[in-house]
Design a protein around this motif. Structure first.
Motif, PDB file in Angstrom:
ATOM      1  N   ASN A 194      22.594   5.073   3.202  1.00  0.00           N
ATOM      2  CA  ASN A 194      23.357   5.846   4.247  1.00  0.00           C
ATOM      3  C   ASN A 194      24.709   5.209   4.531  1.00  0.00           C
ATOM      4  OD1 ASN A 194      23.299   8.267   5.508  1.00  0.00           O
ATOM      5  ND2 ASN A 194      21.913   7.754   7.095  1.00  0.00           N
ATOM      6  N   ALA A 195      24.596   3.663   4.869  1.00  0.00           N
ATOM      7  CA  ALA A 195      25.858   2.961   5.205  1.00  0.00           C
ATOM      8  C   ALA A 195      26.886   3.214   3.996  1.00  0.00           C
ATOM      9  CB  ALA A 195      25.545   1.647   5.498  1.00  0.00           C
ATOM     10  N   GLN A 196      26.509   3.093   2.853  1.00  0.00           N
ATOM     11  CA  GLN A 196      27.351   3.140   1.614  1.00  0.00           C
ATOM     12  C   GLN A 196      28.108   4.612   1.731  1.00  0.00           C
ATOM     13  OE1 GLN A 196      28.105   0.816  -0.258  1.00  0.00           O
ATOM     14  NE2 GLN A 196      29.846   1.966  -1.112  1.00  0.00           N
ATOM     15  N   MET A 197      27.286   5.866   1.793  1.00  0.00           N
ATOM     16  CA  MET A 197      27.891   7.087   1.895  1.00  0.00           C
ATOM     17  C   MET A 197      28.934   7.172   3.237  1.00  0.00           C
ATOM     18  SD  MET A 197      24.499   9.488   1.150  1.00  0.00           S
ATOM     19  CE  MET A 197      25.510  10.839   1.544  1.00  0.00           C
ATOM     20  N   GLN A 198      28.693   6.472   4.066  1.00  0.00           N
ATOM     21  CA  GLN A 198      29.752   6.581   5.463  1.00  0.00           C
ATOM     22  C   GLN A 198      30.868   5.736   4.984  1.00  0.00           C
ATOM     23  OE1 GLN A 198      27.211   4.963   8.764  1.00  0.00           O
ATOM     24  NE2 GLN A 198      26.394   6.937   9.123  1.00  0.00           N
ATOM     25  N   GLN A 199      30.668   4.578   4.239  1.00  0.00           N
ATOM     26  CA  GLN A 199      31.847   3.944   3.954  1.00  0.00           C
ATOM     27  C   GLN A 199      32.611   4.630   3.215  1.00  0.00           C
ATOM     28  OE1 GLN A 199      32.725   0.974   5.221  1.00  0.00           O
ATOM     29  NE2 GLN A 199      34.403   0.711   3.910  1.00  0.00           N
TER      30      GLN A 199
END
Length: 87
Positions: free
Chosen positions: A24-29
């Motif tokens: 999820n953090a990767q998608m936000q990044q």
């Protein structure tokens, strides 16, 4: 779990998406990076438009400064008469 996937006919090299906090953090990044790229592209385009507008402005050069020659006059008194000679 891998054994279950292989037995079910899914190749072992297939990627299985498992949602996690890191994913999820990767998608936000990625979303943040895409947004930053879009903003930078818009800023670049606006700057180019300003440059083009400046280039379209026609600047008239100032008229040349031409020195004026003033005649040099001399006044001579001959008798009762003033005589001016200008060159």
């Amino acid at each position: 779990m891998l054994a279950t996937l292989v037995l079910a006919g899914v190749p072992a090299s297939a990627e299985v998406f498992i949602p996690s906090a890191n994913g999820n953090a990767q998608m936000q990044q990625n979303d943040l990076q895409a947004l930053q790229n879009r903003v930078q592209r818009q800023q670049f385009q606006q700057q180019q438009q300003q440059y083009r507008a400046q280039d379209r402005v026609i600047v008239q050069p100032p008229p040349p400064v031409v020195p004026q020659v003033r005649p040099s006059c001399q006044t001579q008194i001959i008798g009762n008469t003033a005589v001016s000679t200008c060159r």
